[in-house]
Design a protein around this motif. Structure first.
Motif, PDB file in Angstrom:
ATOM      1  N   ILE A 162      -3.861  -6.443  -2.186  1.00 34.62           N
ATOM      2  CA  ILE A 162      -3.619  -5.318  -1.284  1.00 34.62           C
ATOM      3  C   ILE A 162      -2.411  -5.600  -0.387  1.00 34.62           C
ATOM      4  O   ILE A 162      -1.593  -4.715  -0.131  1.00 34.62           O
ATOM      5  N   ILE A 163      -2.289  -6.842   0.059  1.00 39.30           N
ATOM      6  CA  ILE A 163      -1.116  -7.230   0.856  1.00 39.30           C
ATOM      7  C   ILE A 163       0.147  -7.177   0.009  1.00 39.30           C
ATOM      8  O   ILE A 163       1.189  -6.670   0.438  1.00 39.30           O
ATOM      9  N   LYS A 164       0.053  -7.694  -1.225  1.00 38.79           N
ATOM     10  CA  LYS A 164       1.222  -7.673  -2.116  1.00 38.79           C
ATOM     11  C   LYS A 164       1.641  -6.244  -2.429  1.00 38.79           C
ATOM     12  O   LYS A 164       2.833  -5.958  -2.574  1.00 38.79           O
ATOM     13  N   ALA A 165       0.689  -5.346  -2.539  1.00 35.40           N
ATOM     14  CA  ALA A 165       1.021  -3.946  -2.790  1.00 35.40           C
ATOM     15  C   ALA A 165       1.869  -3.380  -1.655  1.00 35.40           C
ATOM     16  O   ALA A 165       2.817  -2.614  -1.875  1.00 35.40           O
ATOM     17  N   ALA A 166       1.555  -3.782  -0.431  1.00 38.04           N
ATOM     18  CA  ALA A 166       2.355  -3.341   0.715  1.00 38.04           C
ATOM     19  C   ALA A 166       3.772  -3.886   0.632  1.00 38.04           C
ATOM     20  O   ALA A 166       4.745  -3.175   0.915  1.00 38.04           O
ATOM     21  N   ILE A 167       3.902  -5.148   0.236  1.00 40.57           N
ATOM     22  CA  ILE A 167       5.227  -5.764   0.119  1.00 40.57           C
ATOM     23  C   ILE A 167       6.036  -5.075  -0.970  1.00 40.57           C
ATOM     24  O   ILE A 167       7.197  -4.696  -0.775  1.00 40.57           O
ATOM     25  N   HIS A 168       5.412  -4.881  -2.133  1.00 37.11           N
ATOM     26  CA  HIS A 168       6.117  -4.246  -3.249  1.00 37.11           C
ATOM     27  C   HIS A 168       6.471  -2.799  -2.943  1.00 37.11           C
ATOM     28  O   HIS A 168       7.471  -2.281  -3.455  1.00 37.11           O
ATOM     29  N   SER A 169       5.673  -2.137  -2.125  1.00 36.16           N
ATOM     30  CA  SER A 169       5.944  -0.731  -1.810  1.00 36.16           C
ATOM     31  C   SER A 169       7.273  -0.572  -1.085  1.00 36.16           C
ATOM     32  O   SER A 169       7.871   0.505  -1.101  1.00 36.16           O
ATOM     33  N   CYS A 170       7.735  -1.645  -0.473  1.00 39.28           N
ATOM     34  CA  CYS A 170       9.006  -1.604   0.254  1.00 39.28           C
ATOM     35  C   CYS A 170      10.180  -2.045  -0.618  1.00 39.28           C
ATOM     36  O   CYS A 170      11.333  -2.006  -0.179  1.00 39.28           O
ATOM     37  N   ASN A 171       9.895  -2.468  -1.854  1.00 41.09           N
ATOM     38  CA  ASN A 171      10.946  -3.048  -2.687  1.00 41.09           C
ATOM     39  C   ASN A 171      10.997  -2.462  -4.091  1.00 41.09           C
ATOM     40  O   ASN A 171      11.602  -3.047  -4.983  1.00 41.09           O
ATOM     41  N   SER A 172      10.357  -1.318  -4.311  1.00 42.21           N
ATOM     42  CA  SER A 172      10.357  -0.701  -5.624  1.00 42.21           C
ATOM     43  C   SER A 172      11.688  -0.022  -5.900  1.00 42.21           C
ATOM     44  O   SER A 172      12.378   0.436  -4.981  1.00 42.21           O
ATOM     45  N   ILE A 173      12.049   0.055  -7.187  1.00 41.76           N
ATOM     46  CA  ILE A 173      13.307   0.656  -7.602  1.00 41.76           C
ATOM     47  C   ILE A 173      12.988   1.715  -8.668  1.00 41.76           C
ATOM     48  O   ILE A 173      12.481   1.376  -9.738  1.00 41.76           O
ATOM     49  N   PRO A 174      13.308   3.016  -8.491  1.00 41.10           N
ATOM     50  CA  PRO A 174      13.709   3.587  -7.207  1.00 41.10           C
ATOM     51  C   PRO A 174      12.498   3.750  -6.299  1.00 41.10           C
ATOM     52  O   PRO A 174      11.374   3.773  -6.769  1.00 41.10           O
ATOM     53  N   SER A 175      12.725   3.927  -5.042  1.00 41.90           N
ATOM     54  CA  SER A 175      11.621   4.073  -4.098  1.00 41.90           C
ATOM     55  C   SER A 175      11.160   5.525  -4.055  1.00 41.90           C
ATOM     56  O   SER A 175      11.965   6.446  -4.035  1.00 41.90           O
ATOM     57  N   GLU A 176       9.849   5.709  -4.070  1.00 42.33           N
ATOM     58  CA  GLU A 176       9.268   7.042  -3.913  1.00 42.33           C
ATOM     59  C   GLU A 176       8.902   7.296  -2.444  1.00 42.33           C
ATOM     60  O   GLU A 176       8.238   8.267  -2.131  1.00 42.33           O
ATOM     61  N   GLY A 177       9.313   6.387  -1.588  1.00 36.12           N
ATOM     62  CA  GLY A 177       8.891   6.430  -0.198  1.00 36.12           C
ATOM     63  C   GLY A 177       7.838   5.360  -0.008  1.00 36.12           C
ATOM     64  O   GLY A 177       6.914   5.225  -0.811  1.00 36.12           O
ATOM     65  N   LYS A 178       7.966   4.557   1.026  1.00 30.56           N
ATOM     66  CA  LYS A 178       7.109   3.390   1.185  1.00 30.56           C
ATOM     67  C   LYS A 178       5.631   3.734   1.214  1.00 30.56           C
ATOM     68  O   LYS A 178       4.814   3.083   0.565  1.00 30.56           O
TER      69      LYS A 178
END
Length: 301
Positions: free
Chosen positions: A262-278
């Motif tokens: 769950i913590i890693k999901a938060a980290i990845h949500s800020c670094n996805s390509i392309p971003s759909e919005g954090k």
């Protein structure tokens, strides 16, 4: 010892041509090269018709990399081979890669693997190897492996994984419904849960394009994430959760593994390509984790 190399491909004909050529140039040529064409539309099917008889072609709809591996393993067993050596179409095995595995006289109670090195920097390992002496650490420099055989209890990726028919008959084929990512992890954990071992043959080398790791500081602790696309992350969180729940105890999964995911999901949500919005990314990854807990596999829409 009859060996089949299995290569899964989708719309990367230029990479596939190099991979097949490298297999045909092995000092110990595979007895069979099985190409699983996952519905390519870039001329792959036509080009495959020009290859020599040692190459067997499977043309199928796009079932993802796991579906491709499943078809390749199944075809290899139906063809009566003793060992399966599997890889992606962007792998370039060194000329002696297969012979290095054969020369150690592989045992039928062990899954072996080549080591994939960065084609731009051959000192670096592409998919980092779990450090068996330091829990939670990984080996990224090839020079830090100083033994011809490196046993692991983590995962050997489908980038040179070398499995005997005895293990395949015992544990079955790769899980086709994972579609993308973690299929090799699930297969290795399945093997270990049945009492089999995993071992890298450290002189058996494949070259592979580099992957992007990003250093993240979490509460003062440095960690790394693999930078990839939003869609691939969805498969990663679903599939890794599914595998973790399947092969760990109830308490270890829910008390130790799931909170970290769950913590890693938060980290990845800020670094996805392309971003759909954090926030949208995070909600989507949490939904993928829930699907993994429920065992809801298949293509993600």
């Amino acid at each position: 010892m009859k060996i089949a190399a299995v290569v899964v491909t989708y719309n990367r004909i230029s990479l596939l041509k190099v991979c097949v050529q490298k297999l045909l140039e092995q000092t110990r040529i595979p007895d069979m090269i099985i190409i699983v064409n996952n519905g390519s539309t870039d001329g792959t099917e036509e080009w495959l018709k020009t290859l020599p008889p040692v190459v067997k072609v499977i043309n199928q709809a796009n079932l993802g990399s796991s579906g491709g591996c499943n078809s390749g393993f199944r075809s290899a067993m139906e063809s009566g081979v003793d060992w399966v050596w599997t890889m992606d179409d962007d792998c370039n095995p060194d000329a002696n890669a297969l012979n290095e595995i054969v020369s150690i006289k592989p045992q039928i109670d062990t899954i072996y693997g080549s080591i994939a090195l960065n084609e731009q920097n051959p000192k670096k390992i592409v998919w980092w190897i779990a450090d068996e002496k330091r829990r939670g650490r990984y080996i990224s420099d090839y020079s830090n492996i100083n033994t011809p055989l490196y046993y692991t209890r983590h995962t050997i990726p489908f980038l040179g994984l070398f499995a005997p028919k005895e293990i395949i008959h015992k544990i079955g084929f790769p899980e086709k419904n994972l579609i993308l990512w973690n299929d090799d992890e699930e297969y290795c954990f399945r093997a270990m849960s049945n009492g089999f071992r995993l071992c890298y043959v450290t002189k058996s080398i494949l070259k592979h394009p580099p992957v992007a790791y990003k250093e993240i500081s979490l509460f003062g602790i440095k960690t790394y994430i693999y930078e990839t696309t939003y869609q691939k992350n969805r498969y990663f969180f679903r599939n890794s959760t599914y595998v973790a729940k399947k092969y760990n105890s109830f308490f270890k999964f829910y008390l130790c593994i799931l909170p970290v995911k769950i913590i890693k999901a938060a980290i990845h949500s800020c670094n996805s390509i392309p971003s759909e919005g954090k926030l949208k990314n995070y909600k989507t990854y949490l939904s993928a984790i829930l699907s993994g807990i429920r065992g809801e596999l298949g293509f993600i829409k």
